[in-house]
Design an enzyme around this catalytic site. Structure first.
Site, PDB file in Angstrom:
ATOM      1  N   HIS A  26       0.814  -1.285  -0.017  1.00 16.12           N
ATOM      2  CA  HIS A  26      -0.073   0.014   0.076  1.00 16.12           C
ATOM      3  C   HIS A  26       0.934   1.143  -0.025  1.00 16.12           C
ATOM      4  O   HIS A  26       2.037   1.188   0.095  1.00 16.12           O
ATOM      5  CB  HIS A  26      -1.032  -0.010   1.072  1.00 16.12           C
ATOM      6  CG  HIS A  26      -0.169   0.345   2.407  1.00 16.12           C
ATOM      7  ND1 HIS A  26      -0.912   1.221   3.621  1.00 16.12           N
ATOM      8  CD2 HIS A  26       0.825  -0.064   3.123  1.00 16.12           C
ATOM      9  CE1 HIS A  26      -0.056   1.104   4.675  1.00 16.12           C
ATOM     10  NE2 HIS A  26       0.861   0.612   4.439  1.00 16.12           N
ATOM     11  N   CYS A  36       5.940   6.756   3.905  1.00 21.10           N
ATOM     12  CA  CYS A  36       4.876   5.793   3.590  1.00 21.10           C
ATOM     13  C   CYS A  36       3.974   6.132   2.341  1.00 21.10           C
ATOM     14  O   CYS A  36       3.053   5.580   2.071  1.00 21.10           O
ATOM     15  CB  CYS A  36       3.740   5.788   4.915  1.00 21.10           C
ATOM     16  SG  CYS A  36       4.709   4.859   5.996  1.00 21.10           S
ATOM     17  N   HIS A  40       5.051   0.305  -0.433  1.00 19.82           N
ATOM     18  CA  HIS A  40       5.753  -0.573   0.209  1.00 19.82           C
ATOM     19  C   HIS A  40       4.901  -1.719   0.533  1.00 19.82           C
ATOM     20  O   HIS A  40       3.527  -1.569   0.734  1.00 19.82           O
ATOM     21  CB  HIS A  40       6.435   0.317   1.475  1.00 19.82           C
ATOM     22  CG  HIS A  40       5.367   0.976   2.352  1.00 19.82           C
ATOM     23  ND1 HIS A  40       4.724   1.899   2.062  1.00 19.82           N
ATOM     24  CD2 HIS A  40       4.849   0.472   3.582  1.00 19.82           C
ATOM     25  CE1 HIS A  40       3.756   2.373   3.096  1.00 19.82           C
ATOM     26  NE2 HIS A  40       4.021   1.472   4.081  1.00 19.82           N
ATOM     27  N   HIS A  42       3.955  -4.928   3.653  1.00 18.12           N
ATOM     28  CA  HIS A  42       3.608  -5.516   5.076  1.00 18.12           C
ATOM     29  C   HIS A  42       3.320  -6.922   5.183  1.00 18.12           C
ATOM     30  O   HIS A  42       2.672  -7.289   4.164  1.00 18.12           O
ATOM     31  CB  HIS A  42       2.728  -4.611   6.170  1.00 18.12           C
ATOM     32  CG  HIS A  42       2.937  -3.354   6.052  1.00 18.12           C
ATOM     33  ND1 HIS A  42       3.864  -2.766   7.014  1.00 18.12           N
ATOM     34  CD2 HIS A  42       2.587  -2.059   5.415  1.00 18.12           C
ATOM     35  CE1 HIS A  42       4.175  -1.440   6.907  1.00 18.12           C
ATOM     36  NE2 HIS A  42       3.180  -0.991   6.091  1.00 18.12           N
ATOM     37  N   HIS A  77      -1.483 -10.565  -1.235  1.00 17.74           N
ATOM     38  CA  HIS A  77      -0.816 -10.214  -2.431  1.00 17.74           C
ATOM     39  C   HIS A  77      -1.479  -9.253  -3.229  1.00 17.74           C
ATOM     40  O   HIS A  77      -1.252  -9.450  -4.538  1.00 17.74           O
ATOM     41  CB  HIS A  77      -0.288 -11.535  -3.032  1.00 17.74           C
ATOM     42  CG  HIS A  77       0.776 -12.111  -2.263  1.00 17.74           C
ATOM     43  ND1 HIS A  77       0.525 -13.003  -1.417  1.00 17.74           N
ATOM     44  CD2 HIS A  77       1.849 -12.389  -2.375  1.00 17.74           C
ATOM     45  CE1 HIS A  77       1.678 -13.410  -0.732  1.00 17.74           C
ATOM     46  NE2 HIS A  77       2.526 -13.024  -1.702  1.00 17.74           N
ATOM     47  N   GLU A 128       0.466  -4.209  11.803  1.00 21.49           N
ATOM     48  CA  GLU A 128       1.134  -3.926  10.509  1.00 21.49           C
ATOM     49  C   GLU A 128       2.506  -4.139  10.605  1.00 21.49           C
ATOM     50  O   GLU A 128       3.183  -4.597   9.542  1.00 21.49           O
ATOM     51  CB  GLU A 128       0.683  -2.606   9.941  1.00 21.49           C
ATOM     52  CG  GLU A 128       1.451  -1.960   8.971  1.00 21.49           C
ATOM     53  CD  GLU A 128       1.210  -0.430   8.786  1.00 21.49           C
ATOM     54  OE1 GLU A 128       0.445  -0.242   7.818  1.00 21.49           O
ATOM     55  OE2 GLU A 128       2.086   0.356   9.155  1.00 21.49           O
TER      56      GLU A 128
END
Length: 144
Positions: A26, A36, A40, A42, A77, A128
């Site tokens: 996201h 952010c 990137h 998680h 994914h 997260e």
């Protein structure tokens, strides 16, 4: 995944908790998000708490597999910003951890309300990173 999360207080007879994880990318489309703002990823860890007083025809409050289908299968994914539930124009719909927790609750609650025995989702926790998580608990409606 041996996690222990804060409990939510409720008056229901049954409480079911389901942990699962998914990998997703996201970005947060706002200048105050700093790094952010860049895409990137998680490994998200999610805990869902469903409660109710009645079981279904198979003796379940809700089948664990169904919860996984509603959330894991949708987000695993994926680039979350491309999901129609998120929006790059409305900060209430940016794919932040807070909004993710609320959105997961919305998905689950919408599906639960279609069931005859009416279980409800009372809490969603989205982790997260190993040190950061968000809890979403819907406010109880108050009769006026």
């Amino acid at each position: 995944m041996n996690q222990w999360y804060p409990s939510v207080i409720h008056d229901y007879s049954y409480e079911l908790n389901k942990d699962f994880q998914f990998a997703a990318a996201h970005y947060v489309p706002h200048e105050s998000a700093g790094v952010c703002q860049r895409v990137h990823g998680h490994t998200y860890y999610v805990n869902v708490t469903v409660a109710g007083d009645d079981l279904d025809h198979a003796g379940f409050l809700i089948d664990f597999k169904q919860l996984k289908n509603w959330v894991h299968d949708r987000f695993d994914h994926q680039l979350l910003n491309e999901d129609p539930l998120f929006n790059n124009e409305d900060s209430n719909r940016f794919p932040t951890t807070e909004v993710m927790a609320r959105t997961i609750w919305e998905i689950i609650e919408t599906n639960l309300q279609k069931l005859d025995h009416q279980p409800t989702c009372v809490q969603v926790i989205v982790r997260e990173t190993p040190t950061s998580y968000v809890i979403y608990r819907p406010k109880k409606e108050v009769n006026k």
